[in-house]
Scaffold this active site. Sequence first.
Site, PDB file in Angstrom:
ATOM      1  N   LYS A  61       0.845  -1.030  -0.168  1.00  0.00           N
ATOM      2  CA  LYS A  61      -0.136  -0.016   0.000  1.00  0.00           C
ATOM      3  C   LYS A  61       0.942   1.134   0.094  1.00  0.00           C
ATOM      4  CE  LYS A  61      -4.051   1.616   2.772  1.00  0.00           C
ATOM      5  NZ  LYS A  61      -4.555   1.760   3.853  1.00  0.00           N
ATOM      6  N   SER A 136      -9.591   1.363   3.007  1.00  0.00           N
ATOM      7  CA  SER A 136      -8.839   2.184   1.980  1.00  0.00           C
ATOM      8  C   SER A 136      -7.862   1.412   1.368  1.00  0.00           C
ATOM      9  CB  SER A 136      -8.383   3.123   2.883  1.00  0.00           C
ATOM     10  OG  SER A 136      -7.196   2.803   3.981  1.00  0.00           O
ATOM     11  N   SER A 160      -9.587  -1.140   7.122  1.00  0.00           N
ATOM     12  CA  SER A 160      -8.958  -0.863   5.616  1.00  0.00           C
ATOM     13  C   SER A 160      -8.226  -1.905   5.196  1.00  0.00           C
ATOM     14  CB  SER A 160      -8.162   0.345   5.559  1.00  0.00           C
ATOM     15  OG  SER A 160      -8.799   1.339   5.592  1.00  0.00           O
TER      16      SER A 160
HETATM   17  N1  GLN Z   1     -13.332   3.353   6.553  1.00  0.00           N
HETATM   18  C1  GLN Z   1     -12.601   3.685   7.833  1.00  0.00           C
HETATM   19  C2  GLN Z   1     -12.368   5.313   7.849  1.00  0.00           C
HETATM   20  O1  GLN Z   1     -12.908   5.759   6.836  1.00  0.00           O
HETATM   21  C3  GLN Z   1     -11.227   3.055   8.056  1.00  0.00           C
HETATM   22  C4  GLN Z   1      -9.952   3.515   7.327  1.00  0.00           C
HETATM   23  C5  GLN Z   1      -8.994   2.670   7.667  1.00  0.00           C
HETATM   24  O2  GLN Z   1      -8.922   1.900   8.273  1.00  0.00           O
HETATM   25  N2  GLN Z   1      -7.728   3.353   7.289  1.00  0.00           N
HETATM   26  O3  GLN Z   1     -11.678   5.903   8.791  1.00  0.00           O
END
Ligand code: GLN
Length: 454
Positions: A61, A136, A160
């Site tokens: 990532k 994400s 994410s």
């Molecule tokens: N969807 C969650 C957020 O927007 C988790 C994001 C993540 O785990 N980086 O905060």
Amino acid sequence: MDTHTQRISGLLEKIRMENEKVGAFIEIYGEEALAKANALDAKATSGKKPGRLAGKIIAIKNNIAYRGKRLTCGSKMLANYLAPYDAAVVERVEAEDGIIIGSTNLDEFACGSDTTSSAIMRTRNPLDLDCVPGGSSGGSAASVAAGFADMALGSDTGGSIRCPAAFCGVVGMKPTYGLVSRYGLADMAMSLDQIGPLAKCVADVKLILSVIGGSDERDQTTASSPKSVDLGFEGKPSIAVAREFLEGADERIAGCFHSLVGKLKDDGYVISEISIPELRHAIPIYYLTVFAEFSSAMQKYDGLRYGKMDRELDSLVEGVSELRGDKFGLEVKRRILLGTFITTKEYQDAWYGKTLKARAVLKNAMESALSKHGLLLGPTMGVLPWKIGEKMTNPLEMYLTDMLTVPANLAGIPAGSVPFGKAGRFRPGMQVLGSRFSDAKVLALMEEIERLDR
Ligand code: GLN
């Protein structure tokens, strides 16, 4: 058998043909991957012992530092920023002969659940190109699902890794907080962030986790973690299902879940139904925590320390705020503003102070359920992947989709997602949660679920 070099050449060709359609990679490290493959082939002919990841192809990532390569975090702010050093996980992967093939797309600074907030590019779900890959770490999940990589690394602050794993039909694991060093990860919310793996099968998740896990003096939160990680099988655990996990879940997902529970029972597992009412408050607790920590993490992107000041400065304050105005996307700005607001002196007790207390209550409730029942099981996501562009107009709706994944981050416990059953083109993810440092146990049940899915 193919040599490493032959396999990488074939794969690079496939990526060249198909990545445009899927949009998994921000950058492909073709030359480096080929050089590494050559070196591995030479090592094999010389009879030297190969590393534990020899020949495994790994995508990372793009919020994880890889020396000399762009570390964009999916943001215009860092579009041309080059990582000055390797993240701890990169060092460990390379030391065990893993081949890093490229960096993957993500929501801007990992804020989101569908990868559409990336300022760099669009990523599509390989199972249905009209749909989002989840987020994400959407690029990481898509790279595995599309067959561009054997494994990928993502980061998980509130789901994410598990959300995109569930959306793309692959396995994903958020390890115990503190099991994997965050050195070299661009932080989103430090008390929640954890790096973890995605792969096609549980065995590969186990393998790479055993390589990247273990204490690292550069990340103090890993201090209580074992030096190296033993992920051996641990026998048949007892399991509980919290009623709240299924509230509002899509019926196709609930259907897969019930059929899994039936199969596990047939297999001799004891599964009890419990209630953890505190779970209903997980979303506000999570988002208030993230807003506060995120706004503080973002302060360093001012064009002077990080990010590039690309304009004449008449006034420092105006210059910095103009740059931040231009280079940050909507979701990032929303979180910075809300986080700054709830941590101002006047409102601190009313918002952030209360959030910390509520988080402790939720954490205790999760821990006590786990100490009584061993492992918790539920769906990973209550919804199936949506069409690209569908949810972004209403951030609250998107926040709510994280309901089942955020509790693990708030409690610092391990949680993994493994596909089970079918819902149209998709393979819903089932989530296993365990108490702190019971990662091996969580993975063992995930392996059982994988077996029952065949
Ligand atoms: N969807 C969650 C957020 O927007 C988790 C994001 C993540 O785990 N980086 O905060």
